[in-house]
Design an enzyme around this catalytic site. Sequence first.
Site, PDB file in Angstrom:
ATOM      1  N   GLU A 276      40.064  -5.885  20.015  1.00 18.20           N
ATOM      2  CA  GLU A 276      41.152  -6.095  19.053  1.00 18.20           C
ATOM      3  C   GLU A 276      41.829  -4.746  18.898  1.00 18.20           C
ATOM      4  O   GLU A 276      41.345  -3.860  18.210  1.00 18.20           O
ATOM      5  CB  GLU A 276      40.595  -6.613  17.725  1.00 18.20           C
ATOM      6  CG  GLU A 276      41.665  -7.197  16.814  1.00 18.20           C
ATOM      7  CD  GLU A 276      42.221  -6.181  15.827  1.00 18.20           C
ATOM      8  OE1 GLU A 276      43.306  -5.626  16.121  1.00 18.20           O
ATOM      9  OE2 GLU A 276      41.584  -5.947  14.798  1.00 18.20           O
ATOM     10  N   CYS A 310      46.576  -2.902  11.553  1.00 18.38           N
ATOM     11  CA  CYS A 310      47.127  -3.176  12.885  1.00 18.38           C
ATOM     12  C   CYS A 310      48.131  -4.311  12.868  1.00 18.38           C
ATOM     13  O   CYS A 310      48.859  -4.507  13.845  1.00 18.38           O
ATOM     14  CB  CYS A 310      45.994  -3.481  13.861  1.00 18.38           C
ATOM     15  SG  CYS A 310      44.921  -4.820  13.316  1.00 18.38           S
TER      16      CYS A 310
END
Length: 501
Positions: A276, A310
Amino acid sequence: MPSMPKGILKTGQTEKIDLKNEALFNTKGYIDGSWVSAKSGKTFEVFNKATHAKLADVPDMGKEDTAAAIQAAAAAFPDWSSKTAKERSQLLTKLFLALEENALDLAHIIVAENGKSLTEAKGEIGYSNSFIDWFAGEAQRAYGHTVAPTLPGVRQNIILRKPVGVVGLITPWNFPAAMVTRKLGPALAAGCTMVIKAPAETPFSSLAFGHLCEKVGIPKGVVNIVTCAKGETEAAVGKELCENDIVRKLSFTGSTRVGKLLMKQSADSLKKLSMELGGNAPFIVFDDADLDKAVAGAMACKFRGSGQTCICANRIYVHESVYSEFAKRFAAKVDELKFGYGMDEGVTHGPLVNQAGVDKVQQHVDKSVGAGAKVLVGGKKGEGFFFEATVLTDMPENCPMDTEETFGPLAALYKFTSEEDVIRKCNNVPVGLAGYFYSQDVSRCWRVADALQTGMVGINCPLISQAVVPFGGIKHSGFGVEGGKDGINEYLVNKLTVWGA
């Protein structure tokens, strides 16, 4: 201007975190059911990101400590993996209840080590705990299946779902609790044992989970936690997790650059990977959007964690017909933010996590202004790691935010003219984690959601992360998912059994 703290720094002082359950605060690594120092005897200092007061010294562990943790996880794997799904589910439920019971203390730890406001920290703990709750149920839903045979003499094909083995979990500092449970929950549910590399900036949340795992009865060696400083020892720990063939799965959340390095280091051991990685989330406000909702959504999406997530909006595209009005309303809301120490009354946002983060935001502001952008709000450093919530308007082409995440409280407002134009700009990046847009046209909603090249899309919705749905990106934002019904599959492998007649 957003309120910024003054006289907040307490460098050189030592701070004690206010906890009802002081056993949650641990300053040792956790290997094979024991709280241990680094074999080298080295330590490093962890400090409060808002005040710079010292919190504690923790072990600076390296390759040798990591290898010991891997061996402990390997020794614990046969027993843990052979437990019934119901047994693992019951232990996860006990862990969830323990996390809920200690929720406020866990939030206090986040405020101290990460810098978030108490409100944001409480929100993270609720989100974090939800993964343990969800995967307690998923432990009993990791179904295999059967396939009708096509060969003579074969009575049945049965595909079993088996735990992959020992896993390495590398978690980031921006969600020090949630990024642990998002990985630990499905790994435990699947029957895996693990080594967690805690982030150097925020190790205490990981260690608190280790304490609670121990207290609820998760056997020794199932969960192991290694702490290490940035630099050589961190690199050695990561390399050992990648290259050690006992580790059969690595899950990493962090930058694209580091993710690619870990993939290269894992090549020879051919382990299963979940990555990720970084994003560069677009946030679109179309001409038919409800502006009040769009402004509220942009505030939540851009400034959560002081912009250090993010999936934060990194490029805010606003249609030319509503650009001025949106900018005006947005700036007014930004003016209401209050930065400071997360435990202080009224504080909404905290500092950045380090000086490098501050310098990057300043660089993005300076380069954008130098290219013609205008500062509508903010634009300057504060004390320590604080940076003003900043809004830039009249963004020209080829600014830093076009190609990289700022990871800070900087909102850049770009103007666009057509749907085709903005979709092209949104997709013109190598990453694809999250994207957002606001529109009241149902046809456009379907069309744009389909066109955005991201793994996740928020449609008139700024908050997309939930334990019950998959979280993950495409392109250079990585692969694999966390959460949802597919989250446990990242820690399972198929095993075919063919039964003769």
